[in-house]
Design an enzyme around this catalytic site. Structure first.
Site, PDB file in Angstrom:
ATOM      1  N   HIS A  11      66.605  67.066  -5.812  1.00 54.15           N
ATOM      2  CA  HIS A  11      66.648  65.625  -6.079  1.00 54.15           C
ATOM      3  C   HIS A  11      67.677  64.943  -5.167  1.00 54.15           C
ATOM      4  O   HIS A  11      67.366  63.951  -4.498  1.00 54.15           O
ATOM      5  CB  HIS A  11      67.015  65.415  -7.552  1.00 54.15           C
ATOM      6  CG  HIS A  11      67.136  63.984  -7.966  1.00 54.15           C
ATOM      7  ND1 HIS A  11      66.136  63.318  -8.642  1.00 54.15           N
ATOM      8  CD2 HIS A  11      68.140  63.080  -7.820  1.00 54.15           C
ATOM      9  CE1 HIS A  11      66.517  62.080  -8.881  1.00 54.15           C
ATOM     10  NE2 HIS A  11      67.732  61.904  -8.398  1.00 54.15           N
ATOM     11  N   GLU A  12      68.894  65.483  -5.146  1.00 54.50           N
ATOM     12  CA  GLU A  12      69.937  64.858  -4.325  1.00 54.50           C
ATOM     13  C   GLU A  12      69.666  65.032  -2.843  1.00 54.50           C
ATOM     14  O   GLU A  12      70.067  64.194  -2.032  1.00 54.50           O
ATOM     15  CB  GLU A  12      71.303  65.428  -4.692  1.00 54.50           C
ATOM     16  CG  GLU A  12      71.721  65.216  -6.142  1.00 54.50           C
ATOM     17  CD  GLU A  12      71.713  63.756  -6.587  1.00 54.50           C
ATOM     18  OE1 GLU A  12      71.844  62.865  -5.719  1.00 54.50           O
ATOM     19  OE2 GLU A  12      71.584  63.498  -7.797  1.00 54.50           O
ATOM     20  N   HIS A  68      67.733  62.015  -1.803  1.00 60.58           N
ATOM     21  CA  HIS A  68      68.628  60.876  -1.561  1.00 60.58           C
ATOM     22  C   HIS A  68      69.328  61.006  -0.209  1.00 60.58           C
ATOM     23  O   HIS A  68      69.334  60.071   0.609  1.00 60.58           O
ATOM     24  CB  HIS A  68      69.701  60.817  -2.653  1.00 60.58           C
ATOM     25  CG  HIS A  68      69.269  60.195  -3.935  1.00 60.58           C
ATOM     26  ND1 HIS A  68      68.741  58.917  -4.014  1.00 60.58           N
ATOM     27  CD2 HIS A  68      69.319  60.647  -5.217  1.00 60.58           C
ATOM     28  CE1 HIS A  68      68.476  58.627  -5.278  1.00 60.58           C
ATOM     29  NE2 HIS A  68      68.814  59.661  -6.020  1.00 60.58           N
ATOM     30  N   GLU A  82      65.366  56.218  -5.172  1.00 60.12           N
ATOM     31  CA  GLU A  82      64.860  57.137  -6.189  1.00 60.12           C
ATOM     32  C   GLU A  82      63.450  57.619  -5.864  1.00 60.12           C
ATOM     33  O   GLU A  82      63.061  58.727  -6.247  1.00 60.12           O
ATOM     34  CB  GLU A  82      64.883  56.485  -7.565  1.00 60.12           C
ATOM     35  CG  GLU A  82      66.271  56.272  -8.137  1.00 60.12           C
ATOM     36  CD  GLU A  82      67.071  57.561  -8.283  1.00 60.12           C
ATOM     37  OE1 GLU A  82      66.458  58.637  -8.466  1.00 60.12           O
ATOM     38  OE2 GLU A  82      68.305  57.492  -8.207  1.00 60.12           O
TER      39      GLU A  82
END
Length: 491
Positions: A256-257, A260, A286
């Site tokens: 997930h990160e 980003h 996101e």
């Protein structure tokens, strides 16, 4: 020199100082000594005053009045500079600095309260943060303006609480129906068991980040209480966390990160240290973290590769074969923790927080009543009673650091990701075969070219529409969820 080049030289210095402030925040959450928190809060507040003064500088105002640009990049830079300057002029410098000081201290107080399951001990600090953010919202909104919309605009320009409420209302019936069908199917997915050494988790997390193209020459992975990404351009970092009983929390938080941080790494270097040299909104940000984590990271192709890596790393893990592992990765369960939630329940977590924080900012809900309101809403939405604050109202850091208006961008990001995934599959027919081989090169190259490299050149919705060639709608996300979980659970 021209007015525009003078303007950009001034703004680049401001952006560089903002990056320094961000690095102080990263340090605070990863390696800073606990006893340094009061001093760090003063350092952050002092730097915020400097940044605020630069945005108010008459020299900047004069340059903005004199500058003219006809090219798209120049117009976008001026648009973003004007936007930041106009917001800064509405908020008193002392208030901006105090918000920074208090929220810096609040992070550590929240972390201790979370560890002790002590909401009552954290409540006075949260009340102070909320009061400051209400003052900021009043300054930004002006007479008769909507306070929540004023804060939301900082994260998702162009959206309002009402527009998002309508979007979420359109999503809820299909989400709830899908959830009920899945939970009523009688299918019980397998669960992993084994000895998941945290150090080995971190090694595998780095392998996953590399498979998604994360550039370790311009980034790093560290541990924190709450996973986050920080920085931009040539220095974009991520954090994750480990649980010896749950490897998915570490691995999927990392992926997930990585979404980003890769977005920030892939913005056109010509925009470095400029207002458009970053992600254009938190919703679009996101969309990158969620498509990396879910549509790509939880796909059958990637999980087949990850299954083999988990077996190599940990030995027996309690599931037999890639298909069982895929089912375990995508297990649907009404759990407490947002960051560990499956794709169906995740948006219900966000809708809960969205409604509660709108009530907090409006004054319809106060901090002493927040825990009870959370627990009541969670029981109604998930059918489970919250057992302790760290599994409920204390689980997220966002309100502690004043990020009111941030939560709805997670679900908006999911909607954007649904639109992007639909277009990506059309243009990259071999995407899942690549992931099965441990490489996300094709899908991430598509995202880099279509979206990431443009930074904040366009508005959020324009960014998604340009990337996908169509309008933003909730249908692609909901269709994807129906198809995926209908197949998994025989519905």
């Amino acid at each position: 020199m021209t007015a525009f080049s003078d303007l950009m030289a001034f703004v680049r210095e401001t952006q560089a100082l903002k990056e320094v402030q961000g690095r102080l925040g990263w340090d605070q959450e990863t390696v800073m000594p606990r006893g340094a928190a009061p001093q760090r809060a003063e350092e952050m507040a002092a730097l915020e005053k400097v940044l605020h003064a630069r945005k108010m500088d008459p020299y900047l105002v004069d340059l903005l009045e004199a500058v003219r640009r006809e090219d798209a990049v120049g117009r976008a830079q001026i648009r973003e500079i004007r936007r930041e300057t106009e917001r800064a002029r509405k908020v008193p410098a002392d208030l901006a600095a105090e918000i920074t000081r208090v929220t810096s201290l609040a992070q550590g107080i929240w972390a201790e309260a979370r560890a002790k399951d002590d909401f009552a001990g954290f409540a006075p600090t949260l009340a102070q943060v909320l009061a400051l953010r209400r003052l900021e919202a009043q300054a930004l909104a002006g007479e008769g303006g909507d306070l929540y919309d004023a804060l939301l605009d900082d994260y998702e320009p162009g959206e309002t609480g009402a527009s998002l409420d309508a979007m979420f209302a359109a999503m809820r019936p299909r989400l709830v129906a899908l959830r009920e069908n899945v939970l009523g199917s009688g299918t019980v997915p397998p669960a992993l068991t084994g000895d998941f050494d945290p150090a080995r988790q971190m090694v595998l997390a780095e392998t996953c980040a590399r498979s998604f193209g994360y550039d370790f020459d311009h980034g790093r992975i560290d541990r924190a209480v709450h996973p986050f990404s920080s920085g931009s351009g040539l220095d974009s970092r991520i954090t994750t966390r480990t649980d010896p009983e749950n490897i998915f929390d570490c691995l999927y938080s990392t992926i997930h990160e990585t979404g980003h941080s890769s977005y920030e790494q892939n913005v056109d270097r010509a925009y470095l240290l400029t207002p458009i040299g970053r992600g254009c909104s938190m919703g679009v940000h996101e969309s990158q973290s969620r498509i990396y984590e879910n549509q790509l990271g939880r796909s059958r192709g990637f999980t087949s590769w990850l299954y083999a890596r988990c077996r190599e790393t940990f030995g027996e893990i309690g599931v037999d074969g890639p298909e069982a592992f895929y089912a375990a990765v995508n297990a649907v369960c009404p759990g407490y923790i947002r960051t560990e939630a499956d794709e169906i329940h995740y948006n219900l977590h966000i809708l809960l927080r969205f409604d509660l924080e709108r009530a907090l900012i409006a004054g319809d809900l106060e901090v002493p009543d927040l825990e009870a309101a959370w627990n009541d809403r969670f029981a109604a939405d998930f059918g489970v009673a919250v057992d302790r604050p760290s599994n409920g109202v204390l689980q997220d850091v966002h309100w502690a650091v004043g990020l009111f208006g941030y939560f709805p961008t997670y679900t908006l990001g999911n909607v954007y990701a649904g639109c992007l995934f639909e277009a990506m599959r059309r243009d990259c027919p071999d995407w899942e075969d690549e992931l099965a081989a441990g490489s996300a090169a094709g899908p991430t190259a598509w995202l880099r070219e279509r979206l990431q490299r443009h930074g904040a050149l366009r508005s959020p919705r324009e960014t998604i529409e340009e990337a996908t060639g169509g309008p933003v709608t909730v249908a692609p996300l909901l269709d994807y969820l129906d198809a995926k979980f209908g197949a998994l659970y025989g519905r």
